[in-house]
Design an enzyme around this catalytic site. Structure first.
Site: not given
Length: 254
Positions: A96, A168
């Site tokens: 992430h 993302e």
């Protein structure tokens, strides 16, 4: 055509202590998702085992927010993939942008973790993304191709079926994020699919679910999942409340 299922997941990040996580998991355990949708939640480590136990034998999968690549050793503060697997996790979120920006995660450590997660029979959820500057400079495709090619280096076509990839954009996540236009996401995911096919072959490259995450809400989720090469959404704060999560899941049902 979309491969079934449509994936809908949320990471609770550094939210929901054990009591709140257990309460949320119990509410989700009573929910039956519509056919063709695969929900998952990614709780903090402090409640991973409890949430896994509660959601075991339900349609909702449970993931961990990170893992180390070694099974054991002198790695103070880390959690091994063997420990995560023993807790009952189905998948592990890796790479992430917050881990990359603040905790030294690199494309190379992501690759090590992908192999560790697969070795322990779980699914790696590989997060990739471009910064606002990279986006503005027009190098999104090059950045994402590098990230995905290094992350999945050495993964066999057979094991590729267990991999999930979530795009993302760093500029689209968080409190101040701005939702990306559907057309841009569709073009970017088409590029990602082509990269996957190039590195894994036609059959294996097309079986990897590609999720989009970045200011996804109940109002815009279906606009993304209706597009080719977008096989689900990875949602933040818009899915932390059980009612909101359930409504979002229902909104993307095929």
């Amino acid at each position: 055509m979309h491969p079934v299922p449509v994936w809908v997941g949320t990471s609770w990040k550094m939210n929901k202590g054990p009591a709140a996580a257990i309460e949320t998991a119990r509410a989700l355990a009573a929910f039956t998702p519509p056919a063709g949708v695969q929900p998952f939640v990614v709780p903090p480590f402090t409640s991973l085992r409890d949430v896994c136990a509660i959601l075991h034998d339900t349609p909702v999968l449970t993931g961990a927010q990170n893992t180390h690549w070694e099974d054991a050793g002198a790695w103070t503060g880390e959690i091994s993939p063997a420990m995560v697997a023993e807790c009952g996790a189905d998948l592990v979120e890796i790479g992430h942008s917050e881990r990359r920006a603040h905790f030294g995660e690199t494309d190379w450590t992501v690759n090590l973790k992908v192999h560790a997660v697969l070795r322990h029979g779980m699914r790696p959820l590989v997060c990739i993304g471009d910064s606002a500057q990279e986006h503005d400079f027009g190098v999104t495709r090059e950045v994402l191709a590098r990230q995905i090619m290094i992350a999945l280096h050495g993964v066999s076509p057979r094991k590729m079926a267990r991999v999930l990839v979530a795009y993302e954009p760093v500029w689209a996540i968080g409190v101040n994020g701005r939702a990306a236009e559907a057309g841009f996401v569709a073009e970017t995911h088409a590029h990602l699919r082509a990269v996957l096919v190039r590195i894994a072959g036609e059959e294996a490259g097309r079986c990897v679910p590609l999720l989009y995450g970045g200011s996804v809400t109940r109002e815009n989720a279906r606009a993304y999942t209706r597009l080719d090469n977008i096989d689900g959404v990875f949602v933040g704060r818009a899915a932390w409340n059980v009612t909101d999560f359930v409504q979002l899941i229902r909104s993307v049902a095929p």
